[in-house]
Motif scaffolding. Structure first.
Motif, mmCIF file in Angstrom:
data_model
loop_
_atom_site.group_PDB
_atom_site.id
_atom_site.type_symbol
_atom_site.label_atom_id
_atom_site.label_comp_id
_atom_site.label_asym_id
_atom_site.label_seq_id
_atom_site.Cartn_x
_atom_site.Cartn_y
_atom_site.Cartn_z
ATOM 1 N N MET A 152 -7.286 7.259 -1.200
ATOM 2 C CA MET A 152 -7.446 7.479 -2.617
ATOM 3 C C MET A 152 -8.868 7.102 -3.002
ATOM 4 S SD MET A 152 -5.681 5.316 -5.689
ATOM 5 C CE MET A 152 -6.752 3.910 -5.548
ATOM 6 N N SER A 153 -9.532 7.966 -3.779
ATOM 7 C CA SER A 153 -10.844 7.569 -4.283
ATOM 8 C C SER A 153 -10.637 6.684 -5.507
ATOM 9 C CB SER A 153 -11.711 8.789 -4.611
ATOM 10 O OG SER A 153 -11.097 9.618 -5.561
ATOM 11 N N ASP A 154 -11.220 5.508 -5.441
ATOM 12 C CA ASP A 154 -11.179 4.523 -6.523
ATOM 13 C C ASP A 154 -12.559 4.580 -7.179
ATOM 14 O OD1 ASP A 154 -10.833 2.354 -8.189
ATOM 15 O OD2 ASP A 154 -10.505 0.900 -6.574
ATOM 16 N N THR A 155 -12.755 5.632 -7.958
ATOM 17 C CA THR A 155 -14.075 5.970 -8.482
ATOM 18 C C THR A 155 -14.722 4.819 -9.237
ATOM 19 O OG1 THR A 155 -13.348 8.272 -8.620
ATOM 20 C CG2 THR A 155 -15.319 7.685 -9.850
ATOM 21 N N GLY A 156 -14.005 4.206 -10.150
ATOM 22 C CA GLY A 156 -14.574 3.138 -10.965
ATOM 23 C C GLY A 156 -15.027 1.935 -10.166
ATOM 24 N N ASN A 157 -14.371 1.688 -9.031
ATOM 25 C CA ASN A 157 -14.748 0.567 -8.177
ATOM 26 C C ASN A 157 -15.649 0.983 -7.021
ATOM 27 O OD1 ASN A 157 -13.418 -1.660 -9.484
ATOM 28 N ND2 ASN A 157 -11.497 -0.696 -8.880
ATOM 29 N N LYS A 158 -16.076 2.264 -7.023
ATOM 30 C CA LYS A 158 -17.051 2.788 -6.053
ATOM 31 C C LYS A 158 -16.568 2.625 -4.615
ATOM 32 C CE LYS A 158 -19.656 3.137 -9.723
ATOM 33 N NZ LYS A 158 -19.411 4.251 -10.600
ATOM 34 N N ARG A 159 -15.302 3.017 -4.363
ATOM 35 C CA ARG A 159 -14.754 2.843 -3.031
ATOM 36 C C ARG A 159 -13.629 3.850 -2.782
ATOM 37 N NH1 ARG A 159 -11.018 -2.601 -3.689
ATOM 38 N NH2 ARG A 159 -9.564 -1.672 -5.168
ATOM 39 N N VAL A 160 -13.197 3.905 -1.536
ATOM 40 C CA VAL A 160 -12.039 4.687 -1.132
ATOM 41 C C VAL A 160 -11.064 3.726 -0.471
ATOM 42 C CG1 VAL A 160 -11.217 6.532 0.383
ATOM 43 C CG2 VAL A 160 -13.369 6.811 -0.851
ATOM 44 N N VAL A 161 -9.786 3.852 -0.826
ATOM 45 C CA VAL A 161 -8.749 2.976 -0.292
ATOM 46 C C VAL A 161 -7.780 3.829 0.522
ATOM 47 C CG1 VAL A 161 -6.946 1.298 -0.844
ATOM 48 C CG2 VAL A 161 -8.959 1.497 -2.326
ATOM 49 N N LYS A 162 -7.462 3.374 1.741
ATOM 50 C CA LYS A 162 -6.518 4.067 2.614
ATOM 51 C C LYS A 162 -5.189 3.325 2.603
ATOM 52 C CE LYS A 162 -6.046 5.585 7.427
ATOM 53 N NZ LYS A 162 -6.742 5.644 8.735
ATOM 54 N N TYR A 163 -4.104 4.070 2.337
ATOM 55 C CA TYR A 163 -2.761 3.510 2.277
ATOM 56 C C TYR A 163 -1.880 4.157 3.341
ATOM 57 C CZ TYR A 163 -3.955 1.988 -2.485
ATOM 58 O OH TYR A 163 -4.542 1.401 -3.573
ATOM 59 N N ASP A 164 -0.810 3.463 3.723
ATOM 60 C CA ASP A 164 0.210 4.102 4.547
ATOM 61 C C ASP A 164 1.268 4.693 3.609
ATOM 62 O OD1 ASP A 164 1.994 2.061 3.779
ATOM 63 O OD2 ASP A 164 1.978 1.082 5.734
ATOM 64 N N ALA A 165 2.296 5.317 4.176
ATOM 65 C CA ALA A 165 3.317 6.002 3.378
ATOM 66 C C ALA A 165 4.102 5.055 2.472
ATOM 67 C CB ALA A 165 4.276 6.751 4.294
ATOM 68 N N GLU A 166 4.136 3.781 2.805
ATOM 69 C CA GLU A 166 4.863 2.804 1.988
ATOM 70 C C GLU A 166 3.986 2.165 0.911
ATOM 71 O OE1 GLU A 166 5.235 2.713 5.541
ATOM 72 O OE2 GLU A 166 6.936 4.028 5.138
ATOM 73 N N GLY A 167 2.707 2.507 0.886
ATOM 74 C CA GLY A 167 1.806 1.954 -0.117
ATOM 75 C C GLY A 167 1.053 0.720 0.312
ATOM 76 N N THR A 168 1.128 0.370 1.581
ATOM 77 C CA THR A 168 0.381 -0.771 2.100
ATOM 78 C C THR A 168 -1.072 -0.362 2.334
ATOM 79 O OG1 THR A 168 2.375 -1.563 3.204
ATOM 80 C CG2 THR A 168 0.262 -2.463 3.981
ATOM 81 N N VAL A 169 -2.002 -1.189 1.895
ATOM 82 C CA VAL A 169 -3.428 -0.899 2.095
ATOM 83 C C VAL A 169 -3.757 -1.063 3.571
ATOM 84 C CG1 VAL A 169 -5.780 -1.638 1.570
ATOM 85 C CG2 VAL A 169 -4.055 -1.607 -0.239
ATOM 86 N N LEU A 170 -4.329 -0.002 4.147
ATOM 87 C CA LEU A 170 -4.742 -0.020 5.556
ATOM 88 C C LEU A 170 -6.239 -0.257 5.723
ATOM 89 C CD1 LEU A 170 -2.653 3.009 6.862
ATOM 90 C CD2 LEU A 170 -2.097 0.569 7.005
#
Length: 154
Positions: free
Chosen positions: A1-19
């Motif tokens: 997911m692009s987290d535009t306001g925080n200037k980053r991209v976050v990768k999650y698994d199918a359960e919503g855990t941040v990878l």
């Protein structure tokens, strides 16, 4: 997911855990200014439209920085200048919302094709944002200010 306001991209698994997380404010490799569109290729590489740095950044499946290339577009910092990406068969399709066009790159960042112009006829666009390529290679573009989706045969 692009987290535009925080200037980053976050990768999650199918359960919503941040990878993993990549980014942070800046212009160095791996840093970002207004990351908007993201896309994955068949090998799991992540492509990021680093809008205000006017470049595409590419990260490996583990979010390690691999490469970047400049984008001769995205001149403004307006709220509607939100480019998106699609990756299909070794090509990276990029919207240029305020340039009213699509730019196509090969996976190394060389321009392969450019099309579009301002307008509302079938060959023109007004603020193209979202983009996708279907299984048979048609390019679908959200032509937002014309309130339609335009389909281009590739």
């Amino acid at each position: 997911m692009s987290d535009t306001g925080n200037k980053r991209v976050v990768k999650y698994d199918a359960e919503g855990t941040v990878l993993g997380i990549v980014g942070g404010v800046g212009a160095e490799p791996g840093q970002m200014q207004e990351p908007v569109g993201i896309a994955l290729d068949a090998e799991g590489r992540l492509y990021v439209a680093d809008t205000w740095n006017r470049r595409i950044q590419v990260f490996g499946p583990d979010l390690t920085f691999e490469r970047e290339w400049p984008v001769v577009a995205w001149d403004g910092m307006s709220v509607v200048n939100k480019p998106y990406l699609a990756v299909h068969e070794g090509r990276v399709y990029v919207t240029d919302p305020e340039g009213y066009r699509i730019i196509v790159y090969d996976r190394d960042g060389a321009v392969v094709d450019v099309w579009g112009q301002y307008g509302s006829d079938l060959g023109a666009m007004n603020l193209p944002t979202g983009i996708a390529v279907d299984a048979i290679g048609r390019v679908l573009v959200a032509d937002s200010d014309n309130h339609r989706v335009v389909v281009f045969a590739e």
